[in-house]
Scaffold this motif. Structure first.
Motif, PDB file in Angstrom:
ATOM      1  N   GLY A  52       2.548 -33.580 -39.860  1.00  0.00           N
ATOM      2  CA  GLY A  52       3.270 -32.246 -40.299  1.00  0.00           C
ATOM      3  C   GLY A  52       4.476 -32.987 -39.145  1.00  0.00           C
ATOM      4  N   CYS A  53       5.191 -33.640 -39.271  1.00  0.00           N
ATOM      5  CA  CYS A  53       5.932 -34.281 -38.206  1.00  0.00           C
ATOM      6  C   CYS A  53       7.254 -35.834 -38.945  1.00  0.00           C
ATOM      7  N   ASP A  54       7.892 -35.693 -38.171  1.00  0.00           N
ATOM      8  CA  ASP A  54       9.218 -36.720 -39.164  1.00  0.00           C
ATOM      9  C   ASP A  54       9.121 -37.479 -38.123  1.00  0.00           C
ATOM     10  N   VAL A  55       9.585 -38.821 -38.900  1.00  0.00           N
ATOM     11  CA  VAL A  55       9.455 -39.731 -37.714  1.00  0.00           C
ATOM     12  C   VAL A  55      11.334 -40.906 -38.022  1.00  0.00           C
ATOM     13  N   LEU A  56      11.205 -41.029 -37.174  1.00  0.00           N
ATOM     14  CA  LEU A  56      12.011 -41.829 -37.559  1.00  0.00           C
ATOM     15  C   LEU A  56      11.892 -43.747 -36.836  1.00  0.00           C
ATOM     16  N   GLU A  64      12.756 -42.106 -46.551  1.00  0.00           N
ATOM     17  CA  GLU A  64      14.369 -41.574 -46.493  1.00  0.00           C
ATOM     18  C   GLU A  64      14.938 -43.146 -45.688  1.00  0.00           C
ATOM     19  N   VAL A  65      15.827 -43.846 -46.290  1.00  0.00           N
ATOM     20  CA  VAL A  65      16.624 -45.281 -46.192  1.00  0.00           C
ATOM     21  C   VAL A  65      17.383 -44.510 -45.739  1.00  0.00           C
ATOM     22  N   ILE A  66      18.198 -45.092 -44.235  1.00  0.00           N
ATOM     23  CA  ILE A  66      19.415 -45.034 -44.348  1.00  0.00           C
ATOM     24  C   ILE A  66      20.071 -46.324 -44.082  1.00  0.00           C
ATOM     25  N   VAL A 104      21.257 -39.531 -36.531  1.00  0.00           N
ATOM     26  CA  VAL A 104      19.563 -39.359 -37.109  1.00  0.00           C
ATOM     27  C   VAL A 104      19.339 -37.656 -36.638  1.00  0.00           C
ATOM     28  N   ALA A 105      19.394 -37.126 -35.512  1.00  0.00           N
ATOM     29  CA  ALA A 105      19.154 -35.831 -35.522  1.00  0.00           C
ATOM     30  C   ALA A 105      19.895 -34.665 -36.179  1.00  0.00           C
ATOM     31  N   SER A 106      20.753 -34.974 -37.450  1.00  0.00           N
ATOM     32  CA  SER A 106      21.166 -34.050 -38.598  1.00  0.00           C
ATOM     33  C   SER A 106      19.804 -34.191 -40.057  1.00  0.00           C
ATOM     34  N   HIS A 107      19.395 -35.559 -39.473  1.00  0.00           N
ATOM     35  CA  HIS A 107      18.756 -36.423 -41.193  1.00  0.00           C
ATOM     36  C   HIS A 107      17.188 -35.399 -40.760  1.00  0.00           C
ATOM     37  N   PRO A 138      12.942 -30.920 -36.614  1.00  0.00           N
ATOM     38  CA  PRO A 138      11.370 -30.944 -35.960  1.00  0.00           C
ATOM     39  C   PRO A 138      10.102 -30.171 -36.108  1.00  0.00           C
ATOM     40  N   PRO A 139       8.933 -31.001 -35.964  1.00  0.00           N
ATOM     41  CA  PRO A 139       8.771 -32.080 -34.741  1.00  0.00           C
ATOM     42  C   PRO A 139       8.947 -32.937 -34.861  1.00  0.00           C
ATOM     43  N   ILE A 140       9.690 -34.167 -34.028  1.00  0.00           N
ATOM     44  CA  ILE A 140       9.586 -35.256 -34.252  1.00  0.00           C
ATOM     45  C   ILE A 140       9.018 -36.322 -33.309  1.00  0.00           C
ATOM     46  N   ARG A 141       8.833 -37.455 -33.928  1.00  0.00           N
ATOM     47  CA  ARG A 141       8.311 -38.295 -32.954  1.00  0.00           C
ATOM     48  C   ARG A 141       9.355 -39.962 -33.732  1.00  0.00           C
TER      49      ARG A 141
END
Length: 280
Positions: free
Chosen positions: A48-52, A98-100, A109-112, A115-118
């Motif tokens: 359930g998390c987006d990960v940078l 997604e690859v930038i 990065v926040a705009s991509h 939450p929740p973000i790790r």
């Protein structure tokens, strides 16, 4: 791990795409998929998390994060040579990677991310500390991230978790521990990487606190801490004389002997002093 995700071993990926690590980009590839999976698990429950991820390279940690259940991974990679390898992972996990192709210091990065973000990354050595400081010093707290699971040179990791009086204690420890819970969760030898660096590496896990441990204006605290450790062997009445004209009196009021050195002053005392400086 290769059997779990059905993708080729990393050595094969690197050979196929001719990915020789570049020293100029601070690259050291971690090829053991068991280790990358272990780092992904150290980031906590990713469901359930987006990960940078910054600096994914051939995608070893990327694969670990996705296999461990990350809802979505945003990978920021400066080296365009790595994009075909990352595209293969994206095809294997449709809609989840997604690859930038860009510089992590310049990408919003926040705009991509949702939450929740790790954040989890084997950070390029040449930008790791700068990225950490940016993530620890946003204009608004709590930050956009819940936790950071980051690999650094072991000496940098020790600076993040250091306690007062130790050789590694300084600005980085204070910035990290003021707003986060920080601990070293793994140490890796040079031979775990290709090419092998000259030093050991360590993974640090930082969990964002809901609020700073002690109240202080971030800009003032940063100025006081930076001045104090800029000349860490000097007494604080000397190193901080440019911070406030009545610095000796303020040190006394904060319960800090003016003859003390910065390396022996704890976080609570620095925050108290920063409040007094801010009050004038």
């Amino acid at each position: 791990m290769a059997a779990i995700d059905g993708l080729p071993p990393l050595r094969e990926v690197i050979a196929t795409h001719e990915l020789v690590a570049k020293k100029a980009l601070g690259q050291n590839f971690l090829l053991d998929l068991n280790l990358t999976a272990k780092i992904a698990r150290a980031a906590g429950d990713l469901t359930g998390c987006d990960v940078l991820e910054v600096g994914p390279g051939p995608g070893g940690l990327t694969r670990g994060l996705l296999a461990e259940g990350a809802r979505r991974v945003l990978a920021v990679e400066k080296d365009s040579r790595c994009l075909p390898a990352l595209a293969e992972i994206a095809a294997h996990y449709p809609g989840r990677l997604e690859v930038i192709n860009g510089d992590a210091l310049a990408v919003d990065v926040a705009s991509h991310l949702t939450p929740p973000i790790r954040i989890a990354a084997n950070l390029p050595y040449n930008v790791g500390t700068e990225l950490l400081i940016r993530w620890l010093t946003p204009a608004v707290w709590p930050p956009f991230w819940q936790s950071l699971t980051l690999m650094f040179q072991k000496e940098v990791a020790e600076r993040i978790v250091a306690k007062p009086g130790s050789d590694h204690y300084g600005r980085l420890a204070l910035l990290a521990q003021w707003r986060a819970e920080a601990k070293i969760v793994m140490v890796l030898p040079p031979e775990a990487f290709t090419p092998a660096p000259k030093v050991h590496s360590a993974v640090v896990h930082l969990t964002a606190l809901p609020a700073p441990r002690y109240p202080a204006d971030p800009a003032v605290l940063e100025r006081v801490v930076a001045a104090g450790f800029n000349q860490r062997r000097k007494m604080l009445r000397s190193s901080l004389k440019g911070v406030h004209p009545r610095i000796e009196a303020l040190l006394e009021e904060a319960g800090i002997p003016p003859t003390e050195r910065a390396e022996r002053v704890n976080l609570e005392q620095f925050c108290h002093l920063a409040r007094l400086v801010a009050a004038g």
